[in-house]
Design a protein around this motif. Structure first.
Motif, PDB file in Angstrom:
ATOM      1  N   ASP A  27      -1.314  12.107   1.525  1.00 20.01           N
ATOM      2  CA  ASP A  27      -2.385  11.469   0.758  1.00 20.01           C
ATOM      3  C   ASP A  27      -3.360  10.702   1.659  1.00 20.01           C
ATOM      4  O   ASP A  27      -4.254  10.015   1.161  1.00 20.01           O
ATOM      5  CB  ASP A  27      -1.788  10.489  -0.265  1.00 20.01           C
ATOM      6  CG  ASP A  27      -1.047  11.217  -1.385  1.00 20.01           C
ATOM      7  OD1 ASP A  27      -1.353  12.401  -1.611  1.00 20.01           O
ATOM      8  OD2 ASP A  27      -0.172  10.591  -2.006  1.00 20.01           O
ATOM      9  N   TYR A  45       0.842  -1.208   0.000  1.00 24.00           N
ATOM     10  CA  TYR A  45       0.000   0.000   0.000  1.00 24.00           C
ATOM     11  C   TYR A  45       0.871   1.250   0.000  1.00 24.00           C
ATOM     12  O   TYR A  45       0.576   2.234  -0.660  1.00 24.00           O
ATOM     13  CB  TYR A  45      -0.871  -0.036   1.255  1.00 24.00           C
ATOM     14  CG  TYR A  45      -2.093   0.847   1.244  1.00 24.00           C
ATOM     15  CD1 TYR A  45      -2.300   1.822   0.275  1.00 24.00           C
ATOM     16  CD2 TYR A  45      -3.074   0.682   2.219  1.00 24.00           C
ATOM     17  CE1 TYR A  45      -3.434   2.604   0.287  1.00 24.00           C
ATOM     18  CE2 TYR A  45      -4.218   1.472   2.240  1.00 24.00           C
ATOM     19  CZ  TYR A  45      -4.395   2.427   1.279  1.00 24.00           C
ATOM     20  OH  TYR A  45      -5.520   3.207   1.298  1.00 24.00           O
ATOM     21  N   THR A  46       1.965   1.180   0.755  1.00 21.44           N
ATOM     22  CA  THR A  46       2.759   2.402   0.967  1.00 21.44           C
ATOM     23  C   THR A  46       3.956   2.461   0.052  1.00 21.44           C
ATOM     24  O   THR A  46       4.822   3.281   0.187  1.00 21.44           O
ATOM     25  CB  THR A  46       3.223   2.488   2.431  1.00 21.44           C
ATOM     26  OG1 THR A  46       3.964   1.308   2.764  1.00 21.44           O
ATOM     27  CG2 THR A  46       2.050   2.599   3.368  1.00 21.44           C
ATOM     28  N   ASN A 100       2.994   9.992   1.715  1.00 20.89           N
ATOM     29  CA  ASN A 100       1.879   9.096   2.004  1.00 20.89           C
ATOM     30  C   ASN A 100       0.912   9.748   2.989  1.00 20.89           C
ATOM     31  O   ASN A 100      -0.310   9.689   2.818  1.00 20.89           O
ATOM     32  CB  ASN A 100       2.395   7.778   2.610  1.00 20.89           C
ATOM     33  CG  ASN A 100       2.902   6.820   1.543  1.00 20.89           C
ATOM     34  OD1 ASN A 100       2.522   6.918   0.383  1.00 20.89           O
ATOM     35  ND2 ASN A 100       3.755   5.904   1.945  1.00 20.89           N
ATOM     36  N   ILE A 105      -2.593   8.187   3.594  1.00 19.42           N
ATOM     37  CA  ILE A 105      -2.252   6.765   3.667  1.00 19.42           C
ATOM     38  C   ILE A 105      -1.373   6.549   4.897  1.00 19.42           C
ATOM     39  O   ILE A 105      -0.196   6.879   4.898  1.00 19.42           O
ATOM     40  CB  ILE A 105      -1.526   6.298   2.391  1.00 19.42           C
ATOM     41  CG1 ILE A 105      -2.433   6.489   1.181  1.00 19.42           C
ATOM     42  CG2 ILE A 105      -1.093   4.840   2.523  1.00 19.42           C
ATOM     43  CD1 ILE A 105      -1.769   6.198  -0.152  1.00 19.42           C
ATOM     44  N   CYS A 136      -5.919  -1.407  -0.006  1.00 19.24           N
ATOM     45  CA  CYS A 136      -5.000  -0.951  -1.045  1.00 19.24           C
ATOM     46  C   CYS A 136      -5.642  -1.095  -2.420  1.00 19.24           C
ATOM     47  O   CYS A 136      -5.639  -0.170  -3.228  1.00 19.24           O
ATOM     48  CB  CYS A 136      -3.723  -1.787  -0.955  1.00 19.24           C
ATOM     49  SG  CYS A 136      -2.543  -1.513  -2.262  1.00 19.24           S
TER      50      CYS A 136
END
Lengths: 56, 130
Positions: B39, A55-56, B36, B41, B59
């Motif tokens: 954003d 995801y990152t 991140n 995240i 995700c």
């Protein structure tokens, strides 16, 4: 934490144990639906594209 | 992920695509990237198979990922074997051998190289029946 790139643990995760032309490592893993899929079912039938990532 | 989705749509009938969800590259409990956070995240690295599954789903949803997803075990066996962290592309030929090994991500993650490898592989498969 930029030093993760120099840690033996992460270097190992980044280092491929396979090279082009060598037999692929076949595996079976779970899907998000709770099923399992084995890439060996597709190898020999059609090309298999693998996209490793998070995801990152 | 736009380029990957486009590649998937172009070749999904001829090539089996799988995203292999592996250990987080920039978790909140590791090497944090401010971009991140900007954003929205913020993800801690999952420590269990179930946790990895949850993040993999999040995700895929966020990036509108159409590709089938597989979740590497928390022992990272598959990711380790392929050297997949933090991200990397591969193509396995119909002969079962590594036809294309992308460079180490993120700088070596080149969808256009995978696309070229697929085009080469499909020509080879056509020329060598069986």
């Amino acid at each position: 934490m930029e030093d993760v790139l120099s840690s033996a643990f992460h270097r190992d995760l980044m280092t491929a144990k396979l090279a082009p032309g060598e037999p692929a490592f076949l595996f079976e893993l779970p899907t998000p639906d709770g099923d399992r899929a084995a890439i060996g079912e597709f190898v020999g039938v059609r090309p298999v594209a693998l996209v490793f990532g998070s995801y990152t | 992920m736009g380029a990957l989705s486009a590649l998937y749509r172009r070749f999904e009938d001829a090539v089996a695509f799988f995203v292999v969800y592996i250990r987080e590259a920039h978790p909140e409990d590791g090497w944090v990237l401010e971009s991140n956070r900007d954003d929205g995240i913020l993800v801690a690295d999952p420590q269990t198979a179930a946790g990895r599954g949850e993040v993999a789903v999040a995700c895929g949803t966020r990036f509108e990922l159409e590709l089938p997803v597989l979740i590497d075990d928390v022992d990272d066996e598959v990711g380790r074997r392929y050297g997949g962290w933090p991200d990397r592309l591969y193509l396995i030929g119909t002969d079962g051998k590594i036809a294309y090994q992308g460079g180490e991500g993120p700088f070596g993650f080149k969808v256009e190289e995978l696309e070229a490898a697929i085009e080469r592989e499909l020509v080879v498969a056509t020329e060598q029946p069986g």
